[in-house]
Design an enzyme around this catalytic site. Structure first.
Site, PDB file in Angstrom:
ATOM      1  N   GLU A 122       1.744  -0.561  -5.028  1.00 28.20           N
ATOM      2  CA  GLU A 122       0.770   0.488  -5.317  1.00 28.20           C
ATOM      3  C   GLU A 122       1.536   1.806  -5.303  1.00 28.20           C
ATOM      4  O   GLU A 122       1.735   2.408  -4.257  1.00 28.20           O
ATOM      5  CB  GLU A 122      -0.351   0.546  -4.262  1.00 28.20           C
ATOM      6  N   ASP A 177       0.830  -1.200   0.000  1.00 26.58           N
ATOM      7  CA  ASP A 177       0.000   0.000   0.000  1.00 26.58           C
ATOM      8  C   ASP A 177       0.872   1.261   0.000  1.00 26.58           C
ATOM      9  O   ASP A 177       1.859   1.328   0.744  1.00 26.58           O
ATOM     10  CB  ASP A 177      -0.868  -0.032   1.270  1.00 26.58           C
TER      11      ASP A 177
HETATM   12  C1  GLC Z   1      -4.209   3.055  -0.699  1.00 28.33           C
HETATM   13  C2  GLC Z   1      -5.451   2.212  -0.618  1.00 28.33           C
HETATM   14  C3  GLC Z   1      -6.595   3.089  -0.199  1.00 28.33           C
HETATM   15  C4  GLC Z   1      -6.281   3.668   1.168  1.00 28.33           C
HETATM   16  C5  GLC Z   1      -4.946   4.406   1.154  1.00 28.33           C
HETATM   17  C6  GLC Z   1      -4.476   4.688   2.539  1.00 28.33           C
HETATM   18  O1  GLC Z   1      -4.297   4.006  -1.691  1.00 28.33           O
HETATM   19  O2  GLC Z   1      -5.665   1.555  -1.841  1.00 28.33           O
HETATM   20  O3  GLC Z   1      -7.810   2.393  -0.189  1.00 28.33           O
HETATM   21  O4  GLC Z   1      -7.302   4.555   1.534  1.00 28.33           O
HETATM   22  O5  GLC Z   1      -3.944   3.641   0.544  1.00 28.33           O
HETATM   23  O6  GLC Z   1      -4.022   3.522   3.155  1.00 28.33           O
END
Ligand code: GLC
Length: 543
Positions: free
Chosen positions: A266, A208
């Site tokens: 991500e 994440d």
């Molecule tokens: C990432 C996740 C999202 C979350 C954010 C904070 O972007 O995909 O859903 O709100 O991180 O952890």
């Protein structure tokens, strides 16, 4: 030893299905999906033909950001079940030949994590506070935040400790304090969190906010855009070089468990040549290709993003991934039905332009034919195999996304794409459970998309996905090679990958097809008299 790309590994061509556990299947009946629900649906997933499942967080959490606020990284939240339920789900998936990827949220913990509770109870300058980013405020009494950073979810990125001059940083919600990744204790703790899940047998991790963990020295003010999703994130809180040291370290942790575990980043950075730095040979194995997700319904732009992606990831020996939807974006079936198809609004509500549902679905069915024809790995978001749109008229009082509340409703937020799945058209909560409870309301039109209606129907979206996945597997498209075919028109894409030729007509008028066998078409009426209709696609195989 490092986790190398050289030997083709499963993640080079895998189709990976994202499960958002809150909304997938609810075995307990409390209105929130759970791990036993996933276990109950493993046959459905195996029958669909996906290679792996990625589960969004199910850890102990007060659920201020739907589980992306973790209070204990080594336990399952009672909402979702127990560690035993996790084991049962994992072994059930493995028995059916599907791998399991779990979500790791390292940028921040929940404010209910024991570390943060200790930090608040300890004085400034203490070891306990050094795990997070506490700083003195500006102004005579520290009454101003330490810098001008804004939270991704809206409002300031700092919260003041009551009665003190100190503030703590949170790039997201107040309840998500950022960890200090320069602190060796933090590094060690996460090595062990990874080992905990690797020992349990997980096959990979989705990391994440992988581009956010290191902040520029001195935390300088930043007046540029703070939006995380678009704009490439050039600010001092994103994409700092040192972040790559963390992934090199984690790569070594993975190899303690052999050579078939992986990580997917991500990282909302742009262009793909920058994202590709996260998947160099000694870092992660995959990164989500968000440039593909963000590309509008436009042949030139799609071709361009495909070429740039294959080139950038190819240059570091990593597979390209293809992703159209996830739990942070309006579903592509809805986006593709807007007057600017493929624009990415931050949510759709009753006051927004309503998508043309039939057109959005038609285009979504055509787009998956492109996505699954491409070499590399593809990510599917739960429900897209049903052609599911967002809930686009959800009344505000149901909304739970902190984005909505932190911006006083200015940003509609992500609830619309997180609505529980419809399994049975005529059952309570469309078969999400047997009690009819649902943490977000399901719109009436979800009855049309219910899995039971589609399973028996050869022309359904679900059947289209199932057949495409089988053909992709049969023809080895995931490890194939893309060759563009001369197109007759600027709104038509044509490419071949081994024995399969894809033609995608993004325009409105029919286009002539070359002589060949029609292996599969996006809608039953796509091909007529050697012509491919508008907003449709076909896979051809040589006769
Ligand atoms: C990432 C996740 C999202 C979350 C954010 C904070 O972007 O995909 O859903 O709100 O991180 O952890």
């Amino acid at each position: 030893m490092t986790q190398q790309h050289s030997r083709p590994q499963w993640w080079h061509h895998a189709v990976i299905y994202q499960i958002y556990p809150r909304s997938f299947m609810d075995a307990s009946g409390d209105g929130i999906g759970d791990l036993n629900g996933v276990t109950q649906r493993l046959d459905y997933l195996a029958n669909l033909g996906v290679d792996a499942l990625w589960l969004s967080p199910f850890y102990r959490s007060p659920q201020a950001d739907a589980g992306y606020d973790v209070a204990d990284y080594r336990d399952v939240d009672p909402l979702f079940g127990t560690l035993e339920d996790f084991n049962a789900m994992l072994s059930g998936a493995h028995e059916r030949g599907m791998r399991i990827i779990v979500d790791i949220v390292p940028n921040h913990t929940s404010s209910e994590h024991v570390w943060f509770q200790q930090a608040l109870a300890s004085p400034s300058g203490s070891q306990e506070r050094a795990r997070y980013i506490f700083r003195e405020g500006r102004g005579e009494n520290g009454e101003q935040p330490p810098n001008n950073w804004q939270s991704v979810f809206g409002g300031p990125a700092w919260t003041q400790v009551p009665g003190e001059r100190e503030w703590y940083l949170h790039l997201f919600d107040t309840s998500q304090p950022d960890l200090d990744w320069h602190n060796p204790e933090v590094l060690e703790e996460f090595d062990n969190v990874l080992r905990f899940w690797l020992k349990r047998g997980v096959d990979g991790f989705r990391i994440d906010v992988a581009h956010g963990m290191i902040k520029a020295p001195g935390l300088p003010d930043w007046d540029g855009s703070q939006a995380m999703i678009e704009g490439g994130n050039p600010g001092p809180m994103w994409d700092q070089d040192e972040v790559h040291d963390i992934y090199r370290r984690w790569n070594r942790v993975l190899t303690e468990f052999g050579h078939d575990r992986m990580m997917v980043a991500e990282a909302w950075v742009h262009p793909p040549s920058k994202t590709a730095r996260y998947v160099r040979f000694d870092e992660m194995q995959q990164a989500f290709n968000f440039d593909y997700l963000l590309t509008p319904w436009d042949a030139d732009r799609l071709k361009d993003v495909i070429d740039t992606s294959l080139e950038s990831y190819g240059a570091v020996g990593a597979p390209t991934t293809w992703v159209m939807s996830n739990h942070d974006s309006v579903r592509h079936a809805s986006r593709l039905g807007l007057s600017r198809p493929g624009a990415r609004p931050n949510g759709i509500d009753a006051d927004s332009e309503q998508p043309d549902e039939a057109l959005g679905l038609r285009r979504a069915r055509a787009l998956i034919m492109l996505t699954l024809a491409l070499p590399g790995s593809a990510y599917l978001y739960q429900g897209e195999e049903l052609g599911l749109p967002d809930h686009t008229t959800m009344p505000d009082h149901y909304r739970q996304d902190p984005t909505f509340h932190r911006t006083n409703g200015e940003q509609i937020g992500r609830d619309g794409c997180r609505v529980p799945l419809p399994w049975y058209a005529d059952a309570p909560a469309f078969g999400f459970n047997t009690t009819g409870e649902s943490w977000l309301p399901q719109p009436e039109n979800y009855a049309r998309y219910a899995a039971d209606r589609q399973l028996e129907n050869a022309d359904s979206t679900l059947e289209l996905y199932r057949r495409l996945l089988a053909l992709r597997h049969e023809h080895g498209l995931g490890h194939g090679e893309l060759v563009w075919q001369e197109g007759s028109r600027s709104d038509v894409l044509s490419l071949s990958n081994g024995a399969v030729t894809l033609v995608l007509n993004l325009g409105e008028t029919p286009v002539a097809l070359p002589e060949a066998e029609v292996a599969i078409q996006s809608v039953p009426e796509a091909v007529e008299e050697g012509q491919l209709a508008g907003n449709a696609a076909v896979w051809l195989t040589s006769r």
